[in-house]
Design a protein around this motif. Sequence first.
Motif, PDB file in Angstrom:
ATOM      1  N   LYS A 254       0.851  -1.195   0.000  1.00  0.00           N
ATOM      2  CA  LYS A 254       0.000   0.000   0.000  1.00  0.00           C
ATOM      3  C   LYS A 254       0.886   1.245   0.000  1.00  0.00           C
TER       4      LYS A 254
ATOM      5  N   GLY B 217       0.887   5.380   0.418  1.00  0.00           N
ATOM      6  CA  GLY B 217       0.121   6.532   0.905  1.00  0.00           C
ATOM      7  C   GLY B 217       0.295   7.763   0.022  1.00  0.00           C
ATOM      8  N   GLY B 218      -0.428   8.810   0.374  1.00  0.00           N
ATOM      9  CA  GLY B 218      -0.487  10.023  -0.432  1.00  0.00           C
ATOM     10  C   GLY B 218       0.863  10.672  -0.726  1.00  0.00           C
TER      11      GLY B 218
ATOM     12  N   THR C 224       5.007   4.403   3.583  1.00  0.00           N
ATOM     13  CA  THR C 224       4.616   5.758   3.941  1.00  0.00           C
ATOM     14  C   THR C 224       5.816   6.699   3.887  1.00  0.00           C
ATOM     15  N   ASP C 225       5.695   7.875   4.542  1.00  0.00           N
ATOM     16  CA  ASP C 225       6.757   8.880   4.428  1.00  0.00           C
ATOM     17  C   ASP C 225       7.715   8.886   5.618  1.00  0.00           C
ATOM     18  N   VAL C 226       7.546   7.952   6.551  1.00  0.00           N
ATOM     19  CA  VAL C 226       8.506   7.816   7.659  1.00  0.00           C
ATOM     20  C   VAL C 226       9.010   6.360   7.658  1.00  0.00           C
TER      21      VAL C 226
ATOM     22  N   GLY D  90       8.921   3.970   9.709  1.00  0.00           N
ATOM     23  CA  GLY D  90       8.180   2.907  10.395  1.00  0.00           C
ATOM     24  C   GLY D  90       7.340   3.526  11.494  1.00  0.00           C
ATOM     25  N   VAL D  91       7.006   2.716  12.481  1.00  0.00           N
ATOM     26  CA  VAL D  91       6.263   3.234  13.632  1.00  0.00           C
ATOM     27  C   VAL D  91       7.286   3.707  14.655  1.00  0.00           C
ATOM     28  N   PHE D  92       7.116   4.930  15.120  1.00  0.00           N
ATOM     29  CA  PHE D  92       8.046   5.528  16.076  1.00  0.00           C
ATOM     30  C   PHE D  92       7.403   5.596  17.464  1.00  0.00           C
TER      31      PHE D  92
ATOM     32  N   THR E  34       6.769   8.146  19.057  1.00  0.00           N
ATOM     33  CA  THR E  34       5.676   9.106  18.867  1.00  0.00           C
ATOM     34  C   THR E  34       5.881   9.745  17.498  1.00  0.00           C
ATOM     35  N   ASP E  35       4.997  10.645  17.107  1.00  0.00           N
ATOM     36  CA  ASP E  35       5.111  11.266  15.788  1.00  0.00           C
ATOM     37  C   ASP E  35       6.466  11.981  15.669  1.00  0.00           C
TER      38      ASP E  35
ATOM     39  N   LYS F 231       7.433  14.008  13.692  1.00  0.00           N
ATOM     40  CA  LYS F 231       7.306  15.427  13.309  1.00  0.00           C
ATOM     41  C   LYS F 231       7.162  16.315  14.543  1.00  0.00           C
TER      42      LYS F 231
ATOM     43  N   ALA G  78      -2.391   8.040  16.518  1.00  0.00           N
ATOM     44  CA  ALA G  78      -1.160   7.912  15.720  1.00  0.00           C
ATOM     45  C   ALA G  78      -1.566   7.558  14.300  1.00  0.00           C
ATOM     46  N   LYS G  79      -1.593   8.549  13.415  1.00  0.00           N
ATOM     47  CA  LYS G  79      -2.263   8.322  12.126  1.00  0.00           C
ATOM     48  C   LYS G  79      -1.434   7.510  11.144  1.00  0.00           C
ATOM     49  N   VAL G  80      -0.298   6.985  11.607  1.00  0.00           N
ATOM     50  CA  VAL G  80       0.543   6.186  10.715  1.00  0.00           C
ATOM     51  C   VAL G  80      -0.225   4.974  10.166  1.00  0.00           C
TER      52      VAL G  80
HETATM   53  P1  ADP Z   1       0.228   8.073   4.331  1.00  0.00           P
HETATM   54  O1  ADP Z   1      -0.115   9.210   3.445  1.00  0.00           O
HETATM   55  O2  ADP Z   1       1.414   7.285   3.866  1.00  0.00           O
HETATM   56  O3  ADP Z   1      -0.946   7.200   4.670  1.00  0.00           O
HETATM   57  P2  ADP Z   1      -0.016   9.378   6.896  1.00  0.00           P
HETATM   58  O4  ADP Z   1       0.260  10.838   6.878  1.00  0.00           O
HETATM   59  O5  ADP Z   1      -1.418   8.932   6.948  1.00  0.00           O
HETATM   60  O6  ADP Z   1       0.760   8.718   5.675  1.00  0.00           O
HETATM   61  O7  ADP Z   1       0.753   8.693   8.126  1.00  0.00           O
HETATM   62  C1  ADP Z   1       2.148   8.881   8.285  1.00  0.00           C
HETATM   63  C2  ADP Z   1       2.392   9.980   9.291  1.00  0.00           C
HETATM   64  O8  ADP Z   1       1.939   9.555  10.574  1.00  0.00           O
HETATM   65  C3  ADP Z   1       3.839  10.304   9.542  1.00  0.00           C
HETATM   66  O9  ADP Z   1       4.336  11.220   8.583  1.00  0.00           O
HETATM   67  C4  ADP Z   1       3.833  10.894  10.952  1.00  0.00           C
HETATM   68  O10 ADP Z   1       3.814  12.298  10.939  1.00  0.00           O
HETATM   69  C5  ADP Z   1       2.507  10.408  11.546  1.00  0.00           C
HETATM   70  N1  ADP Z   1       2.674   9.678  12.804  1.00  0.00           N
HETATM   71  C6  ADP Z   1       1.951   9.899  13.927  1.00  0.00           C
HETATM   72  N2  ADP Z   1       2.332   9.096  14.913  1.00  0.00           N
HETATM   73  C7  ADP Z   1       3.337   8.325  14.425  1.00  0.00           C
HETATM   74  C8  ADP Z   1       4.146   7.287  14.985  1.00  0.00           C
HETATM   75  N3  ADP Z   1       3.999   6.870  16.241  1.00  0.00           N
HETATM   76  N4  ADP Z   1       5.077   6.712  14.192  1.00  0.00           N
HETATM   77  C9  ADP Z   1       5.231   7.113  12.909  1.00  0.00           C
HETATM   78  N5  ADP Z   1       4.496   8.093  12.333  1.00  0.00           N
HETATM   79  C10 ADP Z   1       3.554   8.700  13.070  1.00  0.00           C
END
Ligand code: ADP
Length: 404
Positions: A8, A10-11, A173-175, A177-179, A181-182, A184, A208-210
Amino acid sequence: MTEIIVQKFGGTSVGTVERIDAVAEIIKDASKSNNIVVVVSAMEGETNKLVGLANHFSQSPDKREFDALVSTGETVSSALLAIALHAKGINAKSYSASQISMKTTDSYSKAKILDIDANKIMEVVGQNTIPIITGFQGITETGDITTLGRGGSDTTAVAIAAQIGAKRCDIYTDVDGVFTTDPKVVPNAKKLDSITMEEMLELAGQGAKVMQTRAVEFANKYKVPVRVLSSFDEGDGTLISLKDDGMENALISGIAFQKDQVKFTLHGVGDIPGTAFKILGPISEKDIEVDVIVQNVSVDGKTDFTFTVSKDDESDVKDIIEEIKTEVEFKDLMINSDIAKVSLVGVGMRTHAGIASKAFKALSENDVNIQIISTSEIKITMVIDKSLVEKAVQVLHEEFELDK
Ligand code: ADP
Ligand code: ASP
Ligand code: MG
């Protein structure tokens, strides 16, 4: 037979033609060793743009037309990605929700997946062609277009992986993995190599919108291994593990936060049996998720009843409260949108006391007032002032040494 992996994107991953080209390379590479099924989001910013167009005419546009409109971003990116793959000599075909019979409930903008035509997808795979499926979209039993809620492409991907028995679902996605916390908000947040399904459920559920919460629910229910990784940089990402071996459970795995929340307080309601049900029953009937719920100790048979919902549901909840006014007596209704939730999540909490008091102390020393507290076995949620949320997350991250 070669196994299948669902990928998958993401945007941000497909935000420009250059990014679509990079994603096509990832798919091409992966297709050398596995059968690939792709799920794609709208190009970055597209869905917001479509929402803005609708809001130009109405803040509460017709729900059917709204979904028909905002689902189109995915139609564009799926076809464009197929074209990009063709340019690299790869067979690919785009598919919309209706083309793979992705049936959902008719709850517009928060539709739930009921069924997917796995045979159709497998037929395409069998023809040596990569299906590029639109995320986020669904169709009702009668063929109307629905959407799965913001971030819903994650759910499309995991649901498809479950239905076709894929070996794994990779969420690009743009990070990295799962961190903890965010990243950013806390730049020294640490990437986790793995996280339990249970913790990921709570982190996603608390903002956590990841990954979209429903996607984690699907992965948990159908035992789909999920990996979250970057489409920008190479790396193994984070594995959401199906088994919790309990070996090295961190005390706190992560901190989630959510800003788009509204707090409703019914002041001076009668403290009599059935009140909570009369208020929350009609709300849940409309598929509105109520999160933190608090009822205060009553004085002279009157009490305060407080709950939080997503900002998107504010006007619907207002309407419902207006309707139940005749059945539930209360003095006044207070609505506060200047709130946010901060949640600590970790399976280690089960066996360790004192985490809550440590968190409260750290926040109080930094002048963050806690308005509501709610806990579960592996989570502590605090409702605070919206303007303090970044500070609170940083303070807690530091206090629990999550960067170490
Ligand atoms: P996509 O467009 O790939 O679906 P999203 O913007 O929906 O991406 O989700 C990725 C974003 O989630 C990251 O850029 C980050 O800012 C945010 N995020 C929030 N909490 C976490 C976390 N615990 N680990 C990683 N990313 C997180
Ligand atoms: N495009 C949709 C959104 O922006 C779905 C997704 O990206 O997952 O919410
Ligand atoms: Mg997302």
